[in-house]
Write a protein that holds these residues in place. Structure first.
Motif, PDB file in Angstrom:
ATOM      1  N   VAL A   1       0.839  -1.195   0.000  1.00 22.42           N
ATOM      2  CA  VAL A   1       0.000   0.000   0.000  1.00 22.42           C
ATOM      3  C   VAL A   1       0.874   1.247   0.000  1.00 22.42           C
ATOM      4  O   VAL A   1       0.556   2.255  -0.615  1.00 22.42           O
ATOM      5  CB  VAL A   1      -0.946  -0.003   1.222  1.00 22.42           C
ATOM      6  CG1 VAL A   1      -1.685   1.321   1.338  1.00 22.42           C
ATOM      7  CG2 VAL A   1      -1.906  -1.169   1.141  1.00 22.42           C
ATOM      8  N   MET A   2       1.998   1.179   0.701  1.00 21.04           N
ATOM      9  CA  MET A   2       2.887   2.329   0.811  1.00 21.04           C
ATOM     10  C   MET A   2       4.037   2.246  -0.189  1.00 21.04           C
ATOM     11  O   MET A   2       4.967   3.024  -0.139  1.00 21.04           O
ATOM     12  CB  MET A   2       3.428   2.408   2.239  1.00 21.04           C
ATOM     13  CG  MET A   2       2.320   2.614   3.253  1.00 21.04           C
ATOM     14  SD  MET A   2       2.817   2.416   4.977  1.00 21.04           S
ATOM     15  CE  MET A   2       4.229   3.445   5.126  1.00 21.04           C
ATOM     16  N   GLN A   3       4.019   1.282  -1.088  1.00 22.30           N
ATOM     17  CA  GLN A   3       5.067   1.073  -2.079  1.00 22.30           C
ATOM     18  C   GLN A   3       6.436   0.909  -1.434  1.00 22.30           C
ATOM     19  O   GLN A   3       7.406   1.563  -1.816  1.00 22.30           O
ATOM     20  CB  GLN A   3       5.073   2.175  -3.123  1.00 22.30           C
ATOM     21  CG  GLN A   3       3.783   2.240  -3.905  1.00 22.30           C
ATOM     22  CD  GLN A   3       3.812   3.291  -4.995  1.00 22.30           C
ATOM     23  OE1 GLN A   3       4.806   3.955  -5.237  1.00 22.30           O
ATOM     24  NE2 GLN A   3       2.704   3.451  -5.665  1.00 22.30           N
ATOM     25  N   LEU A   4       6.504   0.054  -0.423  1.00 18.72           N
ATOM     26  CA  LEU A   4       7.758  -0.252   0.257  1.00 18.72           C
ATOM     27  C   LEU A   4       8.298  -1.576  -0.251  1.00 18.72           C
ATOM     28  O   LEU A   4       7.546  -2.456  -0.648  1.00 18.72           O
ATOM     29  CB  LEU A   4       7.534  -0.359   1.770  1.00 18.72           C
ATOM     30  CG  LEU A   4       6.946   0.853   2.462  1.00 18.72           C
ATOM     31  CD1 LEU A   4       6.738   0.549   3.945  1.00 18.72           C
ATOM     32  CD2 LEU A   4       7.846   2.059   2.290  1.00 18.72           C
ATOM     33  N   THR A   5       9.610  -1.719  -0.215  1.00 18.38           N
ATOM     34  CA  THR A   5      10.256  -2.970  -0.563  1.00 18.38           C
ATOM     35  C   THR A   5      11.056  -3.432   0.643  1.00 18.38           C
ATOM     36  O   THR A   5      12.011  -2.766   1.041  1.00 18.38           O
ATOM     37  CB  THR A   5      11.210  -2.780  -1.764  1.00 18.38           C
ATOM     38  OG1 THR A   5      10.475  -2.271  -2.866  1.00 18.38           O
ATOM     39  CG2 THR A   5      11.859  -4.098  -2.143  1.00 18.38           C
ATOM     40  N   GLU A   6      10.656  -4.545   1.232  1.00 16.46           N
ATOM     41  CA  GLU A   6      11.389  -5.095   2.364  1.00 16.46           C
ATOM     42  C   GLU A   6      12.605  -5.834   1.828  1.00 16.46           C
ATOM     43  O   GLU A   6      12.476  -6.767   1.044  1.00 16.46           O
ATOM     44  CB  GLU A   6      10.511  -6.060   3.153  1.00 16.46           C
ATOM     45  CG  GLU A   6      11.200  -6.627   4.363  1.00 16.46           C
ATOM     46  CD  GLU A   6      10.323  -7.599   5.135  1.00 16.46           C
ATOM     47  OE1 GLU A   6      10.899  -8.407   5.871  1.00 16.46           O
ATOM     48  OE2 GLU A   6       9.097  -7.555   4.989  1.00 16.46           O
ATOM     49  N   ILE A   7      13.800  -5.381   2.236  1.00 19.41           N
ATOM     50  CA  ILE A   7      15.021  -5.996   1.719  1.00 19.41           C
ATOM     51  C   ILE A   7      15.803  -6.751   2.776  1.00 19.41           C
ATOM     52  O   ILE A   7      16.809  -7.394   2.457  1.00 19.41           O
ATOM     53  CB  ILE A   7      15.948  -4.957   1.050  1.00 19.41           C
ATOM     54  CG1 ILE A   7      16.423  -3.920   2.064  1.00 19.41           C
ATOM     55  CG2 ILE A   7      15.252  -4.303  -0.143  1.00 19.41           C
ATOM     56  CD1 ILE A   7      17.553  -3.053   1.561  1.00 19.41           C
ATOM     57  N   GLY A   8      15.370  -6.693   4.032  1.00 25.39           N
ATOM     58  CA  GLY A   8      16.129  -7.400   5.059  1.00 25.39           C
ATOM     59  C   GLY A   8      15.586  -7.165   6.444  1.00 25.39           C
ATOM     60  O   GLY A   8      14.482  -6.650   6.619  1.00 25.39           O
ATOM     61  N   THR A   9      16.399  -7.550   7.421  1.00 24.96           N
ATOM     62  CA  THR A   9      16.015  -7.425   8.819  1.00 24.96           C
ATOM     63  C   THR A   9      17.179  -6.907   9.646  1.00 24.96           C
ATOM     64  O   THR A   9      18.341  -7.091   9.294  1.00 24.96           O
ATOM     65  CB  THR A   9      15.578  -8.786   9.395  1.00 24.96           C
ATOM     66  OG1 THR A   9      16.649  -9.717   9.232  1.00 24.96           O
ATOM     67  CG2 THR A   9      14.335  -9.312   8.719  1.00 24.96           C
ATOM     68  N   VAL A  10      16.841  -6.256  10.747  1.00 23.49           N
ATOM     69  CA  VAL A  10      17.843  -5.796  11.703  1.00 23.49           C
ATOM     70  C   VAL A  10      18.158  -6.964  12.631  1.00 23.49           C
ATOM     71  O   VAL A  10      17.266  -7.714  13.025  1.00 23.49           O
ATOM     72  CB  VAL A  10      17.320  -4.584  12.503  1.00 23.49           C
ATOM     73  CG1 VAL A  10      18.293  -4.187  13.605  1.00 23.49           C
ATOM     74  CG2 VAL A  10      17.069  -3.408  11.568  1.00 23.49           C
ATOM     75  N   THR A  11      19.435  -7.132  12.959  1.00 27.53           N
ATOM     76  CA  THR A  11      19.868  -8.213  13.841  1.00 27.53           C
ATOM     77  C   THR A  11      20.660  -7.632  15.010  1.00 27.53           C
ATOM     78  O   THR A  11      21.008  -6.452  15.008  1.00 27.53           O
ATOM     79  CB  THR A  11      20.764  -9.213  13.090  1.00 27.53           C
ATOM     80  OG1 THR A  11      21.999  -8.569  12.731  1.00 27.53           O
ATOM     81  CG2 THR A  11      20.079  -9.740  11.830  1.00 27.53           C
ATOM     82  N   ASP A  12      20.988  -8.462  15.960  1.00 28.17           N
ATOM     83  CA  ASP A  12      21.819  -8.011  17.082  1.00 28.17           C
ATOM     84  C   ASP A  12      23.288  -8.366  16.884  1.00 28.17           C
ATOM     85  O   ASP A  12      24.080  -8.299  17.806  1.00 28.17           O
ATOM     86  CB  ASP A  12      21.293  -8.572  18.405  1.00 28.17           C
ATOM     87  CG  ASP A  12      21.306 -10.091  18.454  1.00 28.17           C
ATOM     88  OD1 ASP A  12      21.762 -10.732  17.486  1.00 28.17           O
ATOM     89  OD2 ASP A  12      20.846 -10.639  19.469  1.00 28.17           O
ATOM     90  N   SER A  13      23.678  -8.705  15.648  1.00 26.91           N
ATOM     91  CA  SER A  13      25.051  -9.151  15.363  1.00 26.91           C
ATOM     92  C   SER A  13      26.081  -8.027  15.358  1.00 26.91           C
ATOM     93  O   SER A  13      27.269  -8.278  15.539  1.00 26.91           O
ATOM     94  CB  SER A  13      25.101  -9.852  14.005  1.00 26.91           C
ATOM     95  OG  SER A  13      24.909  -8.904  12.954  1.00 26.91           O
ATOM     96  N   GLY A  14      25.649  -6.801  15.078  1.00 28.73           N
ATOM     97  CA  GLY A  14      26.592  -5.699  14.949  1.00 28.73           C
ATOM     98  C   GLY A  14      27.289  -5.647  13.595  1.00 28.73           C
ATOM     99  O   GLY A  14      28.169  -4.825  13.375  1.00 28.73           O
TER     100      GLY A  14
END
Length: 89
Positions: free
Chosen positions: A54-67
């Motif tokens: 709806v917002m024309q977003l493209t999910e390309i990944g995720t945030v991790t706690d790896s640094g």
């Protein structure tokens, strides 16, 4: 400053038709990750964001706690050229 990292799914990176028609997939990925003047806004959002389409977003990944930043292609870790401009340094 947050100490978090990210996993980027390379097959989800938005590639313009012009870029796709001019370069092979490896070069397209290099430009998308570290070069050029064809910009997309990159930001984080909670998992419960309304339908991204709806917002024309493209999910390309995720945030991790790896640094660390990890690029993935088909589940495999792919080395990447980290020579682009460093916005936060």
């Amino acid at each position: 400053a947050s100490g978090v990292g990210a996993e980027i799914q390379l097959d989800r990176l938005p590639i313009s038709a012009a870029l796709a028609s001019a370069y092979d997939p490896e070069r397209q990925r290099s430009f998308a990750l570290a070069g050029g003047d064809d910009y997309e806004l990159c930001f984080t959002a909670r998992d419960d964001v309304p339908d991204p389409g709806v917002m024309q977003l493209t999910e390309i990944g995720t945030v991790t706690d790896s640094g660390h930043l990890v690029c993935l292609q088909g589940g495999d870790v792919v080395p990447f050229d980290d020579s682009g401009y460093r916005h936060f340094q």
